[in-house]
Design an enzyme around this catalytic site. Structure first.
Site, short mmCIF file in Angstrom:
data_model
loop_
_atom_site.label_atom_id
_atom_site.label_comp_id
_atom_site.label_asym_id
_atom_site.label_seq_id
_atom_site.Cartn_x
_atom_site.Cartn_y
_atom_site.Cartn_z
N GLU A 245 -54.90 -25.04 17.53
CA GLU A 245 -54.01 -24.03 17.23
C GLU A 245 -54.01 -23.44 15.72
OE1 GLU A 245 -49.37 -22.85 17.45
OE2 GLU A 245 -50.06 -24.80 18.41
N HIS A 341 -54.54 -0.49 -4.51
CA HIS A 341 -54.50 0.88 -3.92
C HIS A 341 -53.38 1.57 -4.32
CE1 HIS A 341 -56.90 -0.95 -0.34
NE2 HIS A 341 -56.73 0.24 0.12
#
Length: 380
Positions: A245, A341
Site C-alpha cells: 500500500e 508558473h
C-alpha cells in the site's frame, strides 16, 4: 511523458505493457478527465475500459481471471495514471483490495469477487477510518456482533475511496471489542445489503474525481462466510499489506512530481519576462536543477523499492520510509513548479493547479507521514 530509458525496475514486457496503458489512457481517460473532475466521480464505463485493457488487478491469478503478473505491472499503471493527472481509484483496487481478497479470501470469495474486479464489473473499497479515529486502527468503534451464522455490523466510516462507486466494501470491524487489536476482523459487505448506506461524496481540496465517501452500517447482517480469513486476525492482515500500500502511494507521488516538473519546464521556456524566456533567469535554472536532482534520486530509490518488493524483501519500515520521502518530495516539487508558473499556477485551467492540490493528501493517507517516521524509528 515519463522517460523510461534510465529505469532498472522494469523489463521489455513491462515496457510493452506501459505503451498499451498509455494508449488506453489517451483514448479513454484524457478526453473525459475534466468531466470526471467536475462530476466528482470516475464513470463506470472507464472502469470497464480499464478491465478490457488488462489494467485492473494484473497480479491476480489466472485462476480468477487475472494475468498473474508481478507488482511491476501495478507500478506501471500507478505511474501512468498519476502522470496523466488522474485521481481515479484504480490503484486502490489493484494494489490493496484485490490483495486482501486474493491473500485471505476463501475459494468461494475469490471466485465470487476477483473475476469481476479484474473485468471492472465490481468496484471495491476498504473502510477503515472512522470519524473519531485516524491512523490508530486499534481504536475503531464499528462492531460486527456474531449472531448464529451471521454478523450484525453497526458503525460509521469516512474518507472511503471509491465509496460512491463501490459494489463491495472490505469493512474493518471489532468482532470482540474487549480484545483491542486482536478483536479486529475484516468483513466483505455488498453494497446492496440492507442497512448499508452511503453518505455524501465528500468535498475535498483535491483528488476531485476520486469519489470519497462516508459509509454507514445500521444493523447490516452478512453471513459469517463473508469474513476475510480468521476472526480476530484483521489487524495482522492490515499490517502485512502495508508495504505494498505504501509503495503504491510512493510510486504515484513520484510520477505526479515528475509531471509537475515537466509542466513547469515547458511553461518557463514558453513564457517571457523582461524580454527573455523565464527559463533564462538564473533563479529559474537553479530551481529547476534542484527539482531535477530530487527527481533523479527519487526514481533510483523507487526502482530499488519496486524490485525489492517484487522479490518479497521490502519491509514495512522501508515502505513507510519510501511513502514518507516520496510524498514529501512531491509536495516540494509541485509547490516549486506552481511558483515557476507565477499567477498562472493559481488558475485551475493549468494542470499544475490540479497537481498541487492533489499532492497535499499523499502526506496524510495511507498513514500520515508523522506515523511513517514513527514506524521507521521502531526499526532502528
Amino acid at each position: 511523458m515519463l522517460d523510461m530509458s534510465a529505469r532498472f525496475a522494469f523489463d521489455e514486457d513491462h515496457a510493452l505493457f506501459r505503451d498499451s496503458v498509455r494508449k488506453m489512457l489517451e483514448r479513454e481517460l484524457l478526453p473525459n478527465l475534466d468531466r470526471f473532475e467536475e462530476e466528482g466521480i470516475v464513470s463506470r464505463q472507464f472502469w470497464l475500459a480499464c478491465g478490457e485493457a488488462g489494467m485492473l488487478c494484473p497480479n491476480v491469478s489466472p485462476d480468477y481471471g487475472g494475468l498473474g503478473l508481478d507488482f511491476g505491472y501495478n507500478a506501471v499503471i500507478d505511474e501512468e495514471l498519476a502522470y496523466a493527472g488522474s485521481s481515479a481509484g484504480v490503484p486502490l483496487q489493484n494494489d490493496i483490495t484485490a490483495e486482501y481478497v486474493q491473500s485471505y479470501g476463501s475459494e468461494e470469495q475469490k471466485r465470487r469477487y476477483l473475476p469481476k474486479m479484474v473485468s471492472g464489473e465490481c468496484i471495491s473499497a476498504i473502510a477503515m477510518t472512522e470519524p473519531a479515529t485516524g491512523s490508530d486502527l486499534q481504536a475503531i468503534r464499528t462492531t460486527a456482533r456474531r449472531s448464529g451464522d451471521r454478523y450484525v455490523i453497526n458503525g460509521a466510516k469516512t474518507y472511503v475511496t471509491n465509496g460512491q462507486n463501490a459494489d463491495v466494501v472490505i469493512v474493518a470491524a471489532k468482532t470482540d471489542p474487549g480484545l483491542g487489536a486482536r478483536g479486529l476482523s475484516l468483513i466483505l459487505v455488498d453494497a446492496d445489503t440492507p442497512g448499508f448506506a452511503r453518505g455524501r461524496n465528500l468535498d475535498k481540496i483535491g483528488l476531485w474525481s476520486a469519489d470519497t465517501s462516508e459509509l454507514f452500517f445500521n444493523d447490516v447482517e452478512v453471513p459469517v462466510a463473508n469474513r476475510l480469513g480468521e476472526e480476530g486476525r484483521g489487524f495482522a492482515y492490515l499490517m502485512s499489506q502495508l508495504p505494498q500500500e505504501r509503495l503504491s502511494i510512493a510510486t504515484s507521488a513520484q510520477a505526479a512530481a515528475q509531471r509537475a516538473f515537466d509542466e513547469a519546464l515547458a511553461f518557463v521556456k514558453d513564457r517571457t519576462a523582461f524580454g527573455q524566456p523565464i527559463f533564462e533567469f538564473q533563479n529559474t535554472k537553479f530551481t529547476l536543477a534542484d527539482m531535477k536532482s530530487q527527481l533523479q534520486v527519487g526514481w533510483a530509490h523507487l526502482d530499488w523499492a519496486i524490485r525489492r518488493h517484487i522479490a518479497g524483501a521490502l519491509t514495512t519500515a522501508e515502505a513507510s520510509a519510501a511513502k514518507q520521502w516520496h510524498s514529501d518530495m512531491q509536495g516540494r516539487i509541485t509547490d516549486m513548479a506552481l511558483q515557476l508558473h507565477g499567477g498562472a499556477g493559481y488558475m485551475n485551467e493549468y494542470l499544475i493547479a490540479r497537481l498541487w492540490r492533489d499532492a497535499r493528501v499523499t502526506r496524510i493517507f495511507g498513514g500520515t507521514n508523522e506515523i511513517m517516521k514513527e514506524v521507521v524509528s521502531r526499526s532502528l
